[in-house]
Design an enzyme around this catalytic site. Structure first.
Site, PDB file in Angstrom:
ATOM      1  N   TRP A 176       0.854  -1.188   0.000  1.00  0.00           N
ATOM      2  CA  TRP A 176       0.000   0.000   0.000  1.00  0.00           C
ATOM      3  C   TRP A 176       0.885   1.231   0.000  1.00  0.00           C
ATOM      4  CZ3 TRP A 176      -5.213   0.430  -0.439  1.00  0.00           C
ATOM      5  CH2 TRP A 176      -5.952  -0.740  -0.307  1.00  0.00           C
ATOM      6  N   ALA A 200       0.563  -3.388   5.780  1.00  0.00           N
ATOM      7  CA  ALA A 200       1.354  -3.372   7.009  1.00  0.00           C
ATOM      8  C   ALA A 200       0.962  -4.509   7.950  1.00  0.00           C
ATOM      9  CB  ALA A 200       1.189  -2.028   7.714  1.00  0.00           C
ATOM     10  N   PHE A 201      -0.314  -4.849   7.980  1.00  0.00           N
ATOM     11  CA  PHE A 201      -0.808  -5.877   8.895  1.00  0.00           C
ATOM     12  C   PHE A 201      -0.138  -7.229   8.651  1.00  0.00           C
ATOM     13  CE2 PHE A 201      -4.161  -8.438  10.960  1.00  0.00           C
ATOM     14  CZ  PHE A 201      -4.287  -7.730  12.138  1.00  0.00           C
ATOM     15  N   LEU A 214       3.426   2.537   5.324  1.00  0.00           N
ATOM     16  CA  LEU A 214       2.699   3.770   5.608  1.00  0.00           C
ATOM     17  C   LEU A 214       1.264   3.369   5.931  1.00  0.00           C
ATOM     18  CD1 LEU A 214       2.452   6.891   5.600  1.00  0.00           C
ATOM     19  CD2 LEU A 214       1.915   6.731   3.159  1.00  0.00           C
ATOM     20  N   VAL A 260      -2.251   4.808   6.873  1.00  0.00           N
ATOM     21  CA  VAL A 260      -2.931   6.099   6.820  1.00  0.00           C
ATOM     22  C   VAL A 260      -4.358   5.998   7.355  1.00  0.00           C
ATOM     23  CG1 VAL A 260      -1.557   6.861   4.856  1.00  0.00           C
ATOM     24  CG2 VAL A 260      -3.775   5.818   4.450  1.00  0.00           C
ATOM     25  N   ARG A 317      -9.441   3.100  11.741  1.00  0.00           N
ATOM     26  CA  ARG A 317      -8.845   1.770  11.822  1.00  0.00           C
ATOM     27  C   ARG A 317      -7.330   1.857  11.884  1.00  0.00           C
ATOM     28  NH1 ARG A 317      -7.231  -1.964   7.665  1.00  0.00           N
ATOM     29  NH2 ARG A 317      -7.630  -4.093   8.325  1.00  0.00           N
ATOM     30  N   SER A 367      11.786  -0.798  12.633  1.00  0.00           N
ATOM     31  CA  SER A 367      10.559  -0.326  12.001  1.00  0.00           C
ATOM     32  C   SER A 367      10.692   1.065  11.401  1.00  0.00           C
ATOM     33  CB  SER A 367       9.442  -0.304  13.044  1.00  0.00           C
ATOM     34  OG  SER A 367       8.298   0.320  12.508  1.00  0.00           O
TER      35      SER A 367
END
Length: 165
Positions: free
Chosen positions: A27, A61-62, A85, A87, A93, A118
């Site tokens: 993303w 990211a998850f 990133l 957003v 969320r 990170s």
């Protein structure tokens, strides 16, 4: 990631060849890959060639912590670096996702003993217009350099810890 760590002649160098995994969320790839590319350039500048950095992309990211755990547990990597990133998409969320990712990365690091660094950033405000895109692209370059420096600095300091008897 607000500190800059640099190895230098006065700092112990990386004595043995190292291998680092660099995991990026897909993303906002145009922004996230700015950190990836800057990290690769900084690794090379500090003596870790691109051939010793393996690149991985995940959907978002998850998905980073699970891959980071598998990479760290593989025994192949001296460190794992994550870039993403997260957003605010208007549904409140993003804070939960960012927290889960950072908590997951810390857990991987503590469970495996492999440093996990990170450059997963969660800006308070992000809008997809030219000014914000340019700002965050430049910001991710800075964060890519910083995360590479932190990674190498962590490896140097961990190498100084005496082995358990």
């Amino acid at each position: 990631m607000n500190q800059t760590v640099q190895t230098s002649a006065s700092t112990p160098s990386l004595a043995t060849p190292r291998r680092v995994a660099l995991v990026c969320a897909s993303w906002h790839q145009d922004i996230v890959h700015q950190a990836r590319d800057a990290a690769l350039a900084e690794f090379a500048r500090q003596g870790l060639p691109a051939g010793q950095v393996d690149l991985y992309d995940v959907p978002g990211a998850f998905e980073i912590p699970l891959l980071a755990k598998k990479l760290a547990a593989s025994g192949r990597y001296d460190a794992v670096v994550a870039c993403a990133l997260v957003v605010n998409g208007g549904i409140y969320r993003h804070e939960f996702v960012a927290s889960a990712v950072i908590d997951g990365l810390m857990r991987v690091q503590l469970d495996t003993g492999v440093p996990v660094l990170s450059a997963v950033l969660t800006p308070r405000d992000f809008h997809e217009h030219a000014d914000h895109l340019a700002f965050f692209q430049a910001h991710f370059v800075k964060k890519g350099v910083e995360v590479a420096q932190a990674c190498l600095g962590a490896l140097v300091q961990l190498a100084r810890v005496p082995a358990a008897a």
